[in-house]
Design an enzyme around this catalytic site. Structure first.
Site, mmCIF file in Angstrom:
data_model
loop_
_atom_site.group_PDB
_atom_site.id
_atom_site.type_symbol
_atom_site.label_atom_id
_atom_site.label_comp_id
_atom_site.label_asym_id
_atom_site.label_seq_id
_atom_site.Cartn_x
_atom_site.Cartn_y
_atom_site.Cartn_z
ATOM 1 N N PRO A 1 -8.363 23.341 0.563
ATOM 2 C CA PRO A 1 -7.208 24.182 0.914
ATOM 3 C C PRO A 1 -6.005 23.313 1.306
ATOM 4 O O PRO A 1 -6.153 22.349 2.032
ATOM 5 C CB PRO A 1 -7.690 25.003 2.109
ATOM 6 C CG PRO A 1 -9.101 24.674 2.330
ATOM 7 C CD PRO A 1 -9.512 23.554 1.432
ATOM 8 N N GLU A 2 -4.830 23.658 0.788
ATOM 9 C CA GLU A 2 -3.604 22.934 1.134
ATOM 10 C C GLU A 2 -2.790 23.770 2.128
ATOM 11 O O GLU A 2 -3.196 24.866 2.493
ATOM 12 C CB GLU A 2 -2.806 22.640 -0.139
ATOM 13 C CG GLU A 2 -3.598 21.725 -1.087
ATOM 14 C CD GLU A 2 -2.770 21.166 -2.235
ATOM 15 O OE1 GLU A 2 -1.520 21.161 -2.134
ATOM 16 O OE2 GLU A 2 -3.359 20.718 -3.218
ATOM 17 N N LYS B 1 -2.749 21.053 8.728
ATOM 18 C CA LYS B 1 -3.791 21.921 8.164
ATOM 19 C C LYS B 1 -4.781 22.398 9.218
ATOM 20 O O LYS B 1 -5.902 22.789 8.934
ATOM 21 C CB LYS B 1 -4.505 21.187 7.023
ATOM 22 C CG LYS B 1 -3.565 21.028 5.825
ATOM 23 C CD LYS B 1 -4.284 20.923 4.511
ATOM 24 C CE LYS B 1 -4.660 19.507 4.218
ATOM 25 N NZ LYS B 1 -5.361 19.393 2.933
ATOM 26 N N HIS C 1 -24.285 29.311 3.646
ATOM 27 C CA HIS C 1 -23.235 28.372 4.036
ATOM 28 C C HIS C 1 -22.526 28.780 5.329
ATOM 29 O O HIS C 1 -21.562 28.146 5.746
ATOM 30 C CB HIS C 1 -22.198 28.231 2.913
ATOM 31 C CG HIS C 1 -22.808 27.763 1.630
ATOM 32 N ND1 HIS C 1 -22.653 28.445 0.447
ATOM 33 C CD2 HIS C 1 -23.604 26.704 1.372
ATOM 34 C CE1 HIS C 1 -23.340 27.800 -0.497
ATOM 35 N NE2 HIS C 1 -23.912 26.750 0.035
ATOM 36 N N ARG D 1 -19.967 21.997 2.350
ATOM 37 C CA ARG D 1 -20.209 20.557 2.502
ATOM 38 C C ARG D 1 -20.090 20.062 3.938
ATOM 39 O O ARG D 1 -20.194 18.868 4.193
ATOM 40 C CB ARG D 1 -19.294 19.781 1.556
ATOM 41 C CG ARG D 1 -19.693 20.035 0.100
ATOM 42 C CD ARG D 1 -18.795 19.348 -0.890
ATOM 43 N NE ARG D 1 -18.790 17.901 -0.713
ATOM 44 C CZ ARG D 1 -17.981 17.085 -1.391
ATOM 45 N NH1 ARG D 1 -17.136 17.591 -2.264
ATOM 46 N NH2 ARG D 1 -18.022 15.797 -1.196
ATOM 47 N N ARG E 1 -6.371 10.543 -8.448
ATOM 48 C CA ARG E 1 -6.216 11.991 -8.612
ATOM 49 C C ARG E 1 -5.498 12.307 -9.924
ATOM 50 O O ARG E 1 -4.626 11.557 -10.371
ATOM 51 C CB ARG E 1 -5.383 12.598 -7.472
ATOM 52 C CG ARG E 1 -5.770 12.188 -6.075
ATOM 53 C CD ARG E 1 -7.028 12.852 -5.569
ATOM 54 N NE ARG E 1 -6.980 14.313 -5.565
ATOM 55 C CZ ARG E 1 -6.490 15.039 -4.566
ATOM 56 N NH1 ARG E 1 -5.967 14.462 -3.517
ATOM 57 N NH2 ARG E 1 -6.523 16.358 -4.627
#
Ligand SMILES: [Zn+2]
Length: 282
Positions: free
Chosen positions: A2-3, A54, A103, A122, A272
């Site tokens: 997520p940005e 963030k 999760h 993760r 990237r």
């Protein structure tokens, strides 16, 4: 990952949904996903939810401590109130599936009957109880976010003049400015007409001004469309943001440039995927 626009979107939605709600139960299903004594926040009433860089901050009425949340790579926040669902963070089938899932790491239950699930595949993400005062002091020391008042064209110019690194890598450096990730940086450089591999200190004042406008615009566009969540099932469910329908060059290699029709190229920069129009960007 997520940005900023995705984190801002879920932060705004949670602010509307859980402000005024009182915590009645916290279930920590994975100890390291919640740092601090979770029992402490039982009976605390949420005052507001907001974002800096963030990190999402949940503040409580009349409390000197707060909870901060970082979604990292794969974190999700899912708010469920009866049939209503608000989702944010990494898009996976858990957005629409029954919860808790395998999760799910933390479950907040509110007296009002709604629930907030923190899922993290993760497990790099976390929720943490911190002192409000210390956190606010910390925030003031951080570099400005792209959409903060302190992020001016002059501020950007001063940073660029100090380095010969590729411009794209400088824009991604969160210690210098908060908020640009790989999606938005590609689009901003396209809008500004600047090649991602240009040396940062080679940009003129005029180019820097164009770039400043472009980075602010992509972040505001991202927020306007609720962030990007490119996944098939997300479209089916109607959940999630739609910035992916407005990508300029990101992931469009082999397709025509929206400005000139030239074929968009893909290179690797700092490991990237990097996308640009060889004709429009110099
Ligand atoms: Zn072009």
């Amino acid at each position: 990952m997520p940005e900023l626009p995705e984190v801002e979107t879920i932060s705004r939605q949670l602010n509307e949904s859980i402000s005024g709600c009182t915590v009645s139960q916290i279930e920590v299903l994975r100890q390291r996903s919640f740092l601090g004594d979770e029992k402490k926040i039982i009976d605390w009433k949420v005052e507001s939810v907001s974002r800096k860089s963030k990190v999402i901050g949940i503040r409580f009425s009349n409390q000197t401590e707060m909870v901060i949340v970082h979604l990292k790579m794969t974190g999700q926040l899912i708010f469920v109130d009866g049939m209503k669902r608000i989702v944010g963070g990494h898009p996976t089938p858990d957005w629409v599936n029954e919860l808790p899932s395998k999760h799910t790491r933390v479950i907040w239950t509110f007296k009002e009957g709604s629930k907030l699930y923190f899922n993290d595949m993760r497990v790099f993400g976390w929720m943490k109880i911190v002192s409000k005062e210390k956190y606010e002091k910390e925030i003031r020391k951080q570099s400005p976010d792209i959409i903060d008042q302190g992020f001016t064209d002059k501020y950007l110019f001063d940073i660029l003049k100090k380095t010969k690194k590729a411009i794209k890598l400088v824009l991604l450096d969160q210690e210098k400015m908060g908020g640009l990730g790989n999606i938005y940086v590609n689009d901003a450089l396209f809008l500004a007409g600047i090649r991602p591999d240009r040396k940062a200190d080679s940009l003129s004042w005029e180019e820097t001004r164009q770039l400043h406008k472009a980075v602010v615009r992509v972040i505001l566009d991202g927020i306007k469309y609720g962030g990007a969540s490119a996944s098939n099932y997300v479209h089916v469910s109607g959940l999630g943001g739609t910035y992916q329908d407005h990508f300029q060059v990101y992931k469009k290699d082999g397709q025509k440039c929206p400005k000139c029709g030239e074929i968009i190229k893909k290179i690797k920069l700092g490991g990237r995927g990097t996308f640009f129009c060889p004709n429009c960007q110099m």
